[in-house]
Enzyme design. Structure first.
Site, mmCIF file in Angstrom:
data_model
loop_
_atom_site.group_PDB
_atom_site.id
_atom_site.type_symbol
_atom_site.label_atom_id
_atom_site.label_comp_id
_atom_site.label_asym_id
_atom_site.label_seq_id
_atom_site.Cartn_x
_atom_site.Cartn_y
_atom_site.Cartn_z
ATOM 1 N N ARG A 59 0.825 -1.243 -0.248
ATOM 2 C CA ARG A 59 0.048 -0.074 0.112
ATOM 3 C C ARG A 59 0.779 1.162 0.119
ATOM 4 O O ARG A 59 0.500 2.410 -0.521
ATOM 5 C CB ARG A 59 -0.937 0.048 1.095
ATOM 6 C CG ARG A 59 -2.066 -1.217 1.068
ATOM 7 C CD ARG A 59 -3.169 -1.115 2.078
ATOM 8 N NE ARG A 59 -2.406 -1.486 3.451
ATOM 9 C CZ ARG A 59 -2.308 -2.770 3.885
ATOM 10 N NH1 ARG A 59 -2.434 -3.772 2.944
ATOM 11 N NH2 ARG A 59 -1.556 -3.148 4.695
ATOM 12 N N GLU A 96 2.794 -5.802 13.604
ATOM 13 C CA GLU A 96 1.620 -6.160 14.419
ATOM 14 C C GLU A 96 1.266 -7.698 14.397
ATOM 15 O O GLU A 96 0.655 -8.176 15.372
ATOM 16 C CB GLU A 96 0.739 -5.418 14.077
ATOM 17 C CG GLU A 96 -0.257 -4.817 15.133
ATOM 18 C CD GLU A 96 -1.486 -4.100 14.777
ATOM 19 O OE1 GLU A 96 -1.322 -3.559 13.671
ATOM 20 O OE2 GLU A 96 -2.338 -3.986 15.523
HETATM 21 P P1 AMP Z 1 4.231 -1.687 12.195
HETATM 22 O O1 AMP Z 1 5.342 -2.563 11.620
HETATM 23 O O2 AMP Z 1 3.650 -2.696 13.361
HETATM 24 O O3 AMP Z 1 4.395 -0.358 12.349
HETATM 25 O O4 AMP Z 1 3.045 -2.438 11.096
HETATM 26 C C1 AMP Z 1 3.054 -1.307 9.927
HETATM 27 C C2 AMP Z 1 2.743 -2.152 8.692
HETATM 28 O O5 AMP Z 1 1.819 -3.270 8.748
HETATM 29 C C3 AMP Z 1 2.325 -1.190 7.528
HETATM 30 O O6 AMP Z 1 2.946 -1.508 6.387
HETATM 31 C C4 AMP Z 1 0.657 -1.484 7.633
HETATM 32 O O7 AMP Z 1 0.411 -1.672 6.058
HETATM 33 C C5 AMP Z 1 0.524 -2.833 8.268
HETATM 34 N N1 AMP Z 1 -0.524 -2.757 9.221
HETATM 35 C C6 AMP Z 1 -0.122 -2.928 10.742
HETATM 36 N N2 AMP Z 1 -1.299 -2.802 11.201
HETATM 37 C C7 AMP Z 1 -2.174 -2.516 10.450
HETATM 38 C C8 AMP Z 1 -3.737 -2.167 10.539
HETATM 39 N N3 AMP Z 1 -4.298 -2.380 11.847
HETATM 40 N N4 AMP Z 1 -4.312 -2.075 9.583
HETATM 41 C C9 AMP Z 1 -3.816 -1.837 8.295
HETATM 42 N N5 AMP Z 1 -2.579 -2.117 8.052
HETATM 43 C C10 AMP Z 1 -1.745 -2.538 9.173
#
Ligand code: AMP
Length: 174
Positions: A59, A96
């Site tokens: 995305r 996550e």
């Molecule tokens: P993080 O590494 O935990 O900051 O996760 C960020 C990445 O995971 C991004 O590339 C997002 O596209 C995806 N992501 C994590 N949590 C979500 C969520 N609740 N909704 C959509 N995309 C998420």
């Protein structure tokens, strides 16, 4: 404050129990909102002499490409393992929901290049932190990090201290 937030759709339980997925397709399909998002990013980074945007699969590409066009800079993809055709550097990290490996072409940018990282969403910050480590090992200078959405309750910014972070939508995620 912009009204972009109302265009994001929550999908509870995707891709697994306990996650509320922030669906940006409802913003992207609205031409005015998509343009407004890109314009707001451009306003933040015009004049920062960005050489290359690094955007994160998948995305992140949507905003990264539009912003690169607007800023007149280059763009290089950061992709999931095995997708890039030339020689890569790789990094494995926690996110996550699960673990992942990202790759970038070894020649994605020159040493000393001014780099802007673009992704759709900041959650825990694990993905971006991994990308920062990769970029700095390759000799890039990070001049900014941009997200459409920041899930503030997850405190991802704590992992990004010292870097200019911009997010257009703040969501408490609770
Ligand atoms: P993080 O590494 O935990 O900051 O996760 C960020 C990445 O995971 C991004 O590339 C997002 O596209 C995806 N992501 C994590 N949590 C979500 C969520 N609740 N909704 C959509 N995309 C998420």
């Amino acid at each position: 404050m912009n009204d972009l937030k109302s265009s994001i759709r929550d999908i509870p339980g995707f891709p697994k129990e306990g996650i509320i997925f922030k669906d940006i397709t409802t913003l992207l399909r609205d031409g005015k909102k998509f343009r407004e998002s890109v314009d707001l990013f451009a306003r933040e980074f015009e004049g920062k002499k960005v050489d290359v945007i690094l955007s994160i699969e998948a995305r992140g590409f949507l905003f990264g490409a539009a912003l690169a066009y607007k800023l007149g800079c280059g763009i290089a993809p950061i992709r999931k393992k095995g997708k890039l055709p030339s020689k890569t550097h790789a990094v494995t990290y926690d996110l996550e929901y699960g673990k992942d490996t990202l790759e970038i072409h070894q020649d994605a940018f020159e040493k000393g290049a001014r780099v802007l990282i673009v992704d759709d969403l900041l959650a825990t910050g694990g993905t971006t932190r991994a990308v920062i480590d990769l970029v700095e090992k390759m000799g890039g200078k990070i001049v900014g990090i941009a997200y459409l959405i920041e899930l503030t309750a997850l405190k991802g910014r704590d992992k990004l201290k010292g870097y200019p972070v911009v997010s257009l939508i703040k969501d408490e995620y609770c």
